[in-house]
Write an enzyme that holds these catalytic residues in place. Structure first.
Site, mmCIF file in Angstrom:
data_model
loop_
_atom_site.group_PDB
_atom_site.id
_atom_site.type_symbol
_atom_site.label_atom_id
_atom_site.label_comp_id
_atom_site.label_asym_id
_atom_site.label_seq_id
_atom_site.Cartn_x
_atom_site.Cartn_y
_atom_site.Cartn_z
ATOM 1 N N HIS A 86 -3.418 5.717 4.163
ATOM 2 C CA HIS A 86 -4.190 4.566 3.690
ATOM 3 C C HIS A 86 -3.520 3.249 4.072
ATOM 4 O O HIS A 86 -4.176 2.312 4.547
ATOM 5 C CB HIS A 86 -4.347 4.678 2.169
ATOM 6 C CG HIS A 86 -5.327 3.742 1.549
ATOM 7 N ND1 HIS A 86 -4.966 2.492 1.097
ATOM 8 C CD2 HIS A 86 -6.650 3.887 1.268
ATOM 9 C CE1 HIS A 86 -6.040 1.902 0.569
ATOM 10 N NE2 HIS A 86 -7.067 2.723 0.657
ATOM 11 N N ASN A 94 -14.219 0.656 -6.057
ATOM 12 C CA ASN A 94 -15.291 1.478 -5.492
ATOM 13 C C ASN A 94 -16.001 2.308 -6.550
ATOM 14 O O ASN A 94 -16.403 3.434 -6.301
ATOM 15 C CB ASN A 94 -14.710 2.437 -4.437
ATOM 16 C CG ASN A 94 -13.909 1.714 -3.380
ATOM 17 O OD1 ASN A 94 -14.257 0.613 -2.973
ATOM 18 N ND2 ASN A 94 -12.827 2.335 -2.928
ATOM 19 N N SER A 115 -11.218 -1.037 -0.041
ATOM 20 C CA SER A 115 -9.881 -0.985 0.563
ATOM 21 C C SER A 115 -9.918 -1.381 2.027
ATOM 22 O O SER A 115 -8.946 -1.929 2.555
ATOM 23 C CB SER A 115 -9.295 0.427 0.455
ATOM 24 O OG SER A 115 -8.738 0.669 -0.804
ATOM 25 N N ASP A 117 0.843 -1.197 0.000
ATOM 26 C CA ASP A 117 0.000 0.000 0.000
ATOM 27 C C ASP A 117 0.879 1.247 0.000
ATOM 28 O O ASP A 117 1.922 1.269 -0.644
ATOM 29 C CB ASP A 117 -0.936 -0.040 1.219
ATOM 30 C CG ASP A 117 -2.264 0.645 0.964
ATOM 31 O OD1 ASP A 117 -2.295 1.887 0.950
ATOM 32 O OD2 ASP A 117 -3.278 -0.056 0.793
#
Length: 385
Positions: free
Chosen positions: A165, A263, A335, A133
């Protein structure tokens, strides 16, 4: 919501090499692209090699694409050539009104309760998980004393998470159950963490960085790789044959890759297809549900016959660790669902000893069936052993 544009590319090329003939493949690539694979000091800007996966990333003049494709079409060690894509964190749309919570989060988050981590005796101890990530908040007080191995694959940036994130996803998959300030938020709270920075502090990266992270995780014996990243794609976009082969090779070596579905939906008006690389058949694609076990409005789904949802997990109003000084934040997205699923996979791996294909079967085969279409949630909600 409009149909996503064609996938953005970097101008470089991914090249799949025959698994038992990597050196021969590099020699052929060198002859085409003009580098010496035996120099011992390959220019990373010209070529990157991932030996565990049998993949190279090559910077070549676009005029050489025909030669690269020609090499892939004839018998030999060069098998597939694809353009390298640009990838991003899968950020959810702007916050909508959150559903009324039906869970008490005074001790553990609703997500941990939903996957049954609160009643499981598994902890993840002895199992390695890689979270690829935006990196890791190295000074987060909740992780003092934890075994955390880090590496950055972003040129010019160390593993320190300037985005947040990655730290959030690490926390959900393997954070603490008893932090100084409740609630506990980590599924596999005693797992050995490998935090790979494959996305920049701005939240973007490329296939080459992701493949470098996968190669690193496989080489280090990680049982599970969690990837809350990717690229949205138009309906009926073919999946990446190179990522599919990489995922198969990783499974054969005992590493299961779990990735966010994306998404891009605007339910109920539009259901977007599963994004890259989760749309590959040998990568587990995770959808997001909310606290009321309804599919999240943004969650991408099985909108074509190529990318299929495999499982779902909590992905709305998810509380976890974040970069300092904020320390914690609630986020939403597939996520957030992905590290829940990855953490459960780690717990199953600890309890059963399963790895690779067997771990896949156990994760998908022990889900909780929900009254929702399988095109939205796959086999159901992941459950801790």
């Amino acid at each position: 919501m409009t149909e996503p544009a064609e996938v953005e590319t970097t101008g470089r090329f991914l090249v799949l090499l025959q698994e038992d003939a990597v050196e021969e493949g590099l020699a052929e690539l060198g002859a085409i692209a003009g580098f010496d694979p035996n120099s011992g000091d390959l220019d990373a800007d010209a070529v990157q090699v991932f030996p565990e996966l049998g993949v190279a990333v090559v910077s070549a003049d676009p005029n050489l694409l025909a030669e690269l494709n020609g090499a892939a079409e004839r018998p030999g060690p060069v098998q597939i050539v694809e353009p390298e894509r640009v990838v991003h964190v899968f950020a959810a749309p702007a916050e909508e009104e959150a559903p009324e919570a039906v869970a008490d989060e005074s001790v553990l988050t609703w997500g941990l309760q939903a996957v049954g981590a609160d009643v499981s005796t598994a902890t993840g101890k002895g199992v390695k998980i890689a979270v690829l990530d935006t990196g890791w908040e190295k000074n987060h007080p909740d992780f003092t004393g934890r075994a955390i191995t880090t590496k950055s694959f972003i040129t010019g940036e160390d593993v320190q998470d300037g985005h947040g994130h990655g730290t959030h996803c690490v926390g959900t998959s393997a954070g603490p159950r008893k932090p100084a300030t409740p609630p506990g938020y980590g599924v596999a709270h005693e797992a050995e963490i490998f935090a790979g920075k494959v996305l920049s502090n701005a939240g973007s990266g490329s296939d080459g960085g992701i493949l470098a992270g996968i190669d690193w995780a496989v080489a280090n014996g990680c049982a599970v790789i969690s990837m809350s990243l990717g690229a949205d794609v138009p309906v009926n976009t073919p999946y990446s044959q190179i990522y599919e082969t990489v995922a198969q090779r990783a499974l054969a070596k005992g590493t299961l890759i779990i990735a966010a579905a994306g998404n891009a939906s605007a339910r109920p008006a539009r259901i977007a297809p599963v994004g890259h690389p989760a749309r590959c058949p040998s990568i587990i694609a995770v959808a997001a549900i909310d606290v009321n076990r309804a599919i999240a409005s943004f969650s991408s789904g099985s909108a074509d016959k190529i990318g299929q949802i495999d499982v779902c997990a909590p992905g709305v109003d998810v509380y976890s660790s974040f970069k300092l000084p904020e320390k914690y934040r609630r986020l939403r997205g597939t996520s957030m669902a992905t590290p829940h699923a990855a953490g459960v996979a780690v717990l199953i791996a600890e309890k059963t000893g399963a790895r690779g294909y067997e771990l896949w079967a156990r994760l998908v085969g022990t889900t909780l069936r929900l009254p929702l279409p399988s095109t939205d949630i796959g086999s159901g909600l992941v459950q801790a052993p």
